[in-house]
Design an enzyme around this catalytic site. Sequence first.
Site, mmCIF file in Angstrom:
data_model
loop_
_atom_site.group_PDB
_atom_site.id
_atom_site.type_symbol
_atom_site.label_atom_id
_atom_site.label_comp_id
_atom_site.label_asym_id
_atom_site.label_seq_id
_atom_site.Cartn_x
_atom_site.Cartn_y
_atom_site.Cartn_z
ATOM 1 N NE ARG A 230 -11.982 22.231 -22.445
ATOM 2 C CZ ARG A 230 -12.528 22.664 -21.758
ATOM 3 N NH1 ARG A 230 -13.149 23.175 -21.029
ATOM 4 N NH2 ARG A 230 -13.836 21.059 -21.772
ATOM 5 C CD GLU B 15 -14.673 29.479 -20.423
ATOM 6 O OE1 GLU B 15 -15.396 28.676 -20.187
ATOM 7 O OE2 GLU B 15 -13.886 29.777 -21.822
ATOM 8 C CG HIS C 177 -17.015 27.641 -23.655
ATOM 9 N ND1 HIS C 177 -16.147 27.715 -22.455
ATOM 10 C CD2 HIS C 177 -16.947 26.999 -24.612
ATOM 11 C CE1 HIS C 177 -15.589 26.293 -22.674
ATOM 12 N NE2 HIS C 177 -16.296 26.069 -24.366
#
Length: 323
Positions: free
Chosen positions: A236, A265, A284
């Site tokens: 993360r 994000e 991601h």
Amino acid sequence: METIIAYNRVAKEVIESLKKDYNVHYFKENESIDNPVFLKALKKAVGIIGLEFKGKEDILKHAPHLKIIANVSVGYDNLDIPVLNKRAILATNTPDTLTETTADAIFGIMLATARRIPELHNFLMAGKWDNYLKHDQFGVDLHHKTVGIIGMGNIGKALAKRCALGFDMNVIYYNRSRKEDAEILYNATFTELDELLKTSDFICLMLPATPETKHIIGKREFDLMKQSAIYINGSRGINNDETALYEALKNNDILAAGIDVYEKEPVDKNSPLLTLDNLVALPHIGPATIENELSMSKRAEQNLRASLNNKTPIDLINPEVLD
């Protein structure tokens, strides 16, 4: 029929399956109670399935009939578990579905960073390859190097398997508890965090996001790494200090880094990280395959249906609600 909200990313096949038995309303991300259509559905919903639905008090107080939030993800930091418990709402995730897929991606990022694949791809496509590569364009080997894995959960173990059995890498790891299966299967060696940082050629951060893991990798930790080290964050974004990462890369305190996750994000287009040549940055992609998307949605559907049929979901996060 009872009302279901499908939120953000849910496979079309699963939405169609749910429509056979429920009144399904689909909403894209960032919907809020300011949207009267969303609010109307929320007031009737008995279940929510999807990615990163904000299960917080300000939203949940408008959902009096809600029985379950079925996350289409492994992480569940989008949910306020104490509030869900107070309201007797079940929460589930999809813990095992993306293990192999994410491990593939993280290992791919390791390889791309070590061999400078994105950088040299751009070099070729720009028409700059007119002779042998210069020494300062060379990458580094993975095979027979030492990889330090911080967090030996399911994905960490899957990554260790690829490193040890595929590339003959020496695996060391740091975790809250020993993982004897990883030690037996992949000859992994447990070590303290500082020792891992000092001795690893590749450092892979694979921890969940918790208050304890926030910025677990910062300036002090980058200073401990070898100047030839390559750092990978596949966990993360909040788990590393992006300012400290930028400084470590800019000052060549470490050789390179590969990241797939960010503190915010989507990442800010003006982030200084995106100016660095010794960083492989991806949007991601860890769980993002066609096969895995369907698998995760189906698993979440199983959890949702179980709850609404008064059965215990297989991936229940907050079993205390049952008491």
